[in-house]
Design an enzyme around this catalytic site. Structure first.
Site, PDB file in Angstrom:
ATOM      1  N   GLY A   1      26.234  59.559  66.176  1.00 31.78           N
ATOM      2  CA  GLY A   1      25.057  58.707  66.078  1.00 31.78           C
ATOM      3  C   GLY A   1      23.769  59.495  66.231  1.00 31.78           C
ATOM      4  O   GLY A   1      23.777  60.727  66.242  1.00 31.78           O
TER       5      GLY A   1
ATOM      6  N   GLN B   1      46.703  42.712  43.499  1.00 31.84           N
ATOM      7  CA  GLN B   1      45.373  43.333  43.544  1.00 31.84           C
ATOM      8  C   GLN B   1      44.258  42.321  43.283  1.00 31.84           C
ATOM      9  O   GLN B   1      43.111  42.563  43.634  1.00 31.84           O
ATOM     10  CB  GLN B   1      45.295  44.462  42.506  1.00 31.84           C
ATOM     11  CG  GLN B   1      46.226  45.612  42.810  1.00 31.84           C
ATOM     12  CD  GLN B   1      46.536  46.441  41.571  1.00 31.84           C
ATOM     13  OE1 GLN B   1      45.792  47.351  41.222  1.00 31.84           O
ATOM     14  NE2 GLN B   1      47.621  46.133  40.892  1.00 31.84           N
TER      15      GLN B   1
ATOM     16  N   ASP C   1      27.600  50.307  64.106  1.00 33.39           N
ATOM     17  CA  ASP C   1      26.439  49.405  64.194  1.00 33.39           C
ATOM     18  C   ASP C   1      25.534  49.459  62.969  1.00 33.39           C
ATOM     19  O   ASP C   1      24.707  48.576  62.776  1.00 33.39           O
ATOM     20  CB  ASP C   1      25.594  49.739  65.435  1.00 33.39           C
ATOM     21  CG  ASP C   1      26.328  49.417  66.727  1.00 33.39           C
ATOM     22  OD1 ASP C   1      27.184  48.525  66.698  1.00 33.39           O
ATOM     23  OD2 ASP C   1      26.045  50.072  67.736  1.00 33.39           O
TER      24      ASP C   1
ATOM     25  N   GLU D   1      47.548  51.302  34.516  1.00 32.31           N
ATOM     26  CA  GLU D   1      48.541  50.616  33.690  1.00 32.31           C
ATOM     27  C   GLU D   1      48.474  50.969  32.209  1.00 32.31           C
ATOM     28  O   GLU D   1      49.501  50.962  31.523  1.00 32.31           O
ATOM     29  CB  GLU D   1      48.400  49.098  33.855  1.00 32.31           C
ATOM     30  CG  GLU D   1      47.031  48.540  33.482  1.00 32.31           C
ATOM     31  CD  GLU D   1      46.889  47.046  33.759  1.00 32.31           C
ATOM     32  OE1 GLU D   1      47.914  46.394  33.984  1.00 32.31           O
ATOM     33  OE2 GLU D   1      45.751  46.544  33.740  1.00 32.31           O
TER      34      GLU D   1
ATOM     35  N   GLY E   1      43.731  47.425  35.894  1.00 31.74           N
ATOM     36  CA  GLY E   1      42.468  47.974  35.422  1.00 31.74           C
ATOM     37  C   GLY E   1      42.321  48.006  33.924  1.00 31.74           C
ATOM     38  O   GLY E   1      41.293  48.457  33.418  1.00 31.74           O
TER      39      GLY E   1
ATOM     40  N   HIS F   1      49.680  41.707  40.327  1.00 30.67           N
ATOM     41  CA  HIS F   1      48.584  40.773  40.586  1.00 30.67           C
ATOM     42  C   HIS F   1      48.211  40.630  42.058  1.00 30.67           C
ATOM     43  O   HIS F   1      47.263  39.899  42.376  1.00 30.67           O
ATOM     44  CB  HIS F   1      48.914  39.402  39.989  1.00 30.67           C
ATOM     45  CG  HIS F   1      48.707  39.364  38.507  1.00 30.67           C
ATOM     46  ND1 HIS F   1      49.586  39.974  37.637  1.00 30.67           N
ATOM     47  CD2 HIS F   1      47.707  38.849  37.747  1.00 30.67           C
ATOM     48  CE1 HIS F   1      49.157  39.799  36.396  1.00 30.67           C
ATOM     49  NE2 HIS F   1      48.015  39.133  36.431  1.00 30.67           N
TER      50      HIS F   1
ATOM     51  N   THR G   1      34.948  41.447  38.378  1.00 32.67           N
ATOM     52  CA  THR G   1      36.270  41.802  37.874  1.00 32.67           C
ATOM     53  C   THR G   1      36.851  42.925  38.717  1.00 32.67           C
ATOM     54  O   THR G   1      36.121  43.850  39.092  1.00 32.67           O
ATOM     55  CB  THR G   1      36.220  42.252  36.400  1.00 32.67           C
ATOM     56  OG1 THR G   1      37.467  42.862  36.050  1.00 32.67           O
ATOM     57  CG2 THR G   1      35.099  43.242  36.135  1.00 32.67           C
TER      58      THR G   1
END
Length: 788
Positions: free
Chosen positions: A121, A667, A169, A633, A578, A665, A532
């Site tokens: 941080g 996904q 944060d 695919e 895809g 599916h 999509t």
């Protein structure tokens, strides 16, 4: 985007020979720190540098000894998915003293370390900068003490510092997101979604406390992501009399048949007198004034725990690689920098500029200059707050403007998580701006059938956390039914269209634009918001739904790899969705630690497959136990998932065995991620505001008439900006046969995956190497951070 070759740096030119880089994590832990450590180590080794772990943060640097260890490629294996920090973090009072820093300098010089990558941080980074400024004096002092040789002062004359902000944060100025924030939001939203089911069962009110002692980001964004009734944050204390207003709102919501109420309180929430507002105070208030059954949940350190989200892994990996590049390019005169995120780009900013801006925020809050504090937090925070107020607090009917415009909203294409959040946002912003909102069921198929009805404010309550498309969505394009759709536009007096969807939505807008020549009904403002999982819409770097799909892929890959624990060496072949767009395979591969990802955009042949198998075989012979290969695919007609699986199985015989999995599916399903809820909410709100502006501009002689190119647009994120682009201008950027943009920004991330998997490859750094400055107020149109 095409980039000049002169800025492309190859493996041979990225020389870190003779350099020693140390990486440490300091302060509070955050999910994704391990991904950053892994990236620093592997990129450092890749360029020929020696890389060291410093265990236990600055305490380990001061103590030295076994706390400073040389890192190997294998020592960061299997840590990408692990939360927290495996090299440890500790608060160190001793480092704050001159003596402590003197010890630390001695320990670094003993290992020849003059390059530090600090993940922490603002306190950790400020300490690192002080150490850098004192470095030469510390070495001189060590020589005088006889602790080091005199020539060491010249040999190790400068200490170079690069920081990465690891903090859940998101309280550090100069970056849209800090490492760990997205994962913390995941933990919060998981809890809120679970609580909502029990709250609805019993008609309860829940008061949730989330982390954020000085920053309300987690509270604000989680309130946006779950549609909370009320949120209390330190940057914007509620006005006097807020208790009555809150109770009135809770009561009205309950009277409107809402069975639950959610109130989110940041742990640092205060009133205008700087008095803390606690969850118990809020609970007692609700019980006393309304008599509602009320429960308190304090999330605490659960927000820091668990596996990092896909976003945090990708962010941390990109930042880690960028940090090493920054260290290689730094000189004695270069200020310490912090690697940060702006839109979807990594940038370098002077560390102390960011720290000073962060301190200014706190000072403004201490002095009760709260509006200024909100502005200093940055455009993203400010817009989050404005959007929450717009969506959560409905104005009385008497205060609403009256526009007499009718706006229709519909989903087109395959379902994507976050669509419902976008619809909710559009409906409520539209109503707030005086429009009558109409919902079209089942896309253009429902449109031509007349499945159109008015949708009210309360109708979209609770929609943000719902997956899929509650309106219903179809792939049907409008051209075939354009006359019937025009008739429905006329009958319902539709004055504007908001289409939320994927590539089909883009094609639909082009068809409606063409139909303007024949039908005046389509001469109205029309805008598309990309949604999509494939992230294949031209004109936008990101689409609603893609982040949820990436998390589904990453989580599944984690589980699949875990299934091989304790078994013999194994390689998994995973097929992702895809279409022809390789975004999910490539970016999912980076998040999951894949060894290869096959996509259509990067042609490959049997020799490439053979080289990948040989590369994995070599790694398996050392110490790597598991391999992961992703395949888009539609990457190849001939090299199918089955073919690749059989090839790996045969060629790896005796070294590893193979398994395959088609994700399918899953996904597209599930609850949307916080990112997609927030992105959908804010981009849709912006689209509705554009519609309002265009309606006013195109209203002439008692009717709306808009037939210019700039009244039919796609709203997308481009690099650092949210941009409205006429769809006709995007035709030239589009490969319509394969339904993808011709140029895709994420292809630049593919070399990162290869580098982190130990391949030799070229790496384009055309977007790197420029030290920028913290900008107090960016132009409004450049607010790409809504995506974050």
């Amino acid at each position: 985007m095409a980039q000049p070759d002169s800025k492309k740096i190859f493996f041979e030119n990225l020389s870190g020979a003779g350099k020693a880089i140390a990486v440490l994590t300091s302060g509070g832990d955050a999910q994704g720190m391990n991904a950053a450590v892994r990236a620093v180590v592997r990129m450092g080794l890749y360029v020929g540098a020696k890389v060291y772990f410093i265990h236990e943060g600055y305490q380990g640097m001061v103590d030295g000894g076994e706390n400073i260890k040389e890192a190997t490629w294998e020592s960061v294996s299997s840590m990408l998915q692990v939360g927290g920090t495996v090299i440890g973090s500790a608060r160190c009072k001793e480092f704050r003293s001159h003596e402590g820093r003197l010890k630390a300098a001695h320990n670094l010089v003993q290992h020849g370390i003059t390059n530090l990558c600090v993940i922490g941080g603002d306190g950790s980074l400020t300490g690192a900068n002080l150490f850098r400024e004192e470095w030469s004096g510390l070495l001189t002092e060590l020589v005088e003490q006889g602790s080091i040789e005199a020539d060491a002062v010249q040999k190790y004359s400068a200490l170079h510092i690069v920081g990465m902000v690891g903090s859940i944060d998101n309280d550090f100025c100069g970056t849209d997101m800090t490492i760990g924030t997205d994962s913390a939001l995941h933990r919060i939203i998981e809890v809120v979604d679970a609580i909502m089911t029990t709250a609805q069962s019993h008609q309860r009110t829940f008061v949730l406390e989330v982390m954020g002692r000085h920053c309300g980001y987690l509270a604000l964004v989680s309130a946006l992501a779950c549609g909370a009734d009320w949120v209390l944050i330190p940057e914007m204390p509620p006005e006097d009399g807020w208790e009555d207003k809150m109770c009135q709102k809770l009561s009205a919501n309950r009277a409107g048949m809402k069975r639950l109420n959610i109130i989110i309180v940041a742990e640092g929430a205060i009133d205008h007198k700087n008095k803390p507002i606690t969850t118990d105070y809020v609970k007692d208030l609700v019980v006393k004034c309304l008599g509602f059954d009320t429960r308190v949940t304090i999330l605490g350190h659960v927000q820091r725990g668990g596996t990092p989200s896909a976003f945090d892994r990708i962010l941390a990996s990109r930042m880690g690689v960028e940090a090493v590049l920054a260290l290689l390019e730094t000189t004695a005169n270069t200020p310490a920098c912090v690697v940060s995120l702006c839109g979807n780009q990594s940038v370098r900013l002077p560390l102390m500029e960011c720290v000073q801006m962060t301190q200014e925020v706190q000072k403004a809050m201490d002095e009760k200059r709260f509006e200024e504090a909100v502005k200093l937090r940055g455009r993203s925070f400010e817009n989050n707050l404005k959007t929450y107020k717009l969506l959560a607090h409905r104005k009385p009917e008497s205060e609403l403007p009256t526009s007499n415009f009718n706006v229709a909203v519909l989903n087109v294409g395959a379902p994507a998580a976050g669509m419902n959040a976008a619809v909710r946002s559009a409906v409520r912003v539209g109503i707030s701006e005086g429009h009558k909102m109409f919902a079209v069921s089942d896309g253009f198929e429902g449109f031509y059938k007349g499945q159109i009805k008015e949708i009210k404010w309360a109708d979209v309550g609770g929609w943000t956390g719902q997956g899929g498309s509650l309106l219903g969505t179809k792939r049907t394009l409008p051209a075939k039914y354009v006359d019937k759709i025009a008739e429905q536009m006329r009958e319902n007096n539709i004055n504007a269209l908001l289409i939320i969807g994927g590539f089909e939505a883009f094609l639909s807008l082009l068809e409606l634009l063409t139909a303007r020549g024949k039908y005046d009904e389509f001469c109205v403002p029309m805008v598309m918001v990309p949604a999509t999982v494939s992230n294949n819409v031209p004109g936008s770097d990101l689409s609603i739904g893609a982040d949820t799909a990436l998390n589904a892929i990453t989580t599944t890959c984690d589980r699949i790899k875990q299934s091989a624990s304790g078994t013999k060496r194994r390689v998994f072949i995973i097929e992702t969705m895809g279409g022809y767009c390789g975004y999910l395979a490539s970016v999912g591969g980076l998040a999951a630690g894949a060894d290869a990802a096959y996509i259509y955009e990067e042609p490959f042949d049997i020799r490439d497959l053979q080289a990948n198998v040989e590369h994995l075989t070599e790694k398996m012979k050392t110490s790597i136990q598991r391999g992961l290969v992703l395949r888009n695919e539609n990457c190849s007609e001939n090299y199918t998932t089955d073919f690749i699986y059989q090839l790996y199985s045969e060629e790896g015989r005796g070294v590893f065995d193979s398994r395959k999995n088609v994700l399918g599916h899953m996904q597209q399903g599930g609850a949307p991620s916080p990112f997609d809820r927030n992105f959908g909410t804010k981009i849709s709100a912006k689209a509705m505001q554009w519609i309002t502006k265009k309606l006013v501009e195109s209203f002439r002689k008692g009717r709306v008439f808009a037939n210019t190119e700039d009244t039919c647009c796609l709203l997308g994120m481009r690099r650092r900006a949210l941009v409205f682009q006429p769809v006709v201008q995007l035709k030239g950027d589009t490969d319509f046969v394969h339904r993808i943009p011709k140029e895709q920004w994420w292809l630049k991330l593919r070399p990162l995956m290869k580098i982190l998997a130990k391949y030799k490859t070229s790496y384009d750094v055309s977007d790197s190497g420029q030290l920028e400055h913290v900008v107090r107020n960016r132009p409004r149109e450049s607010d790409a951070s809504v995506a974050m």
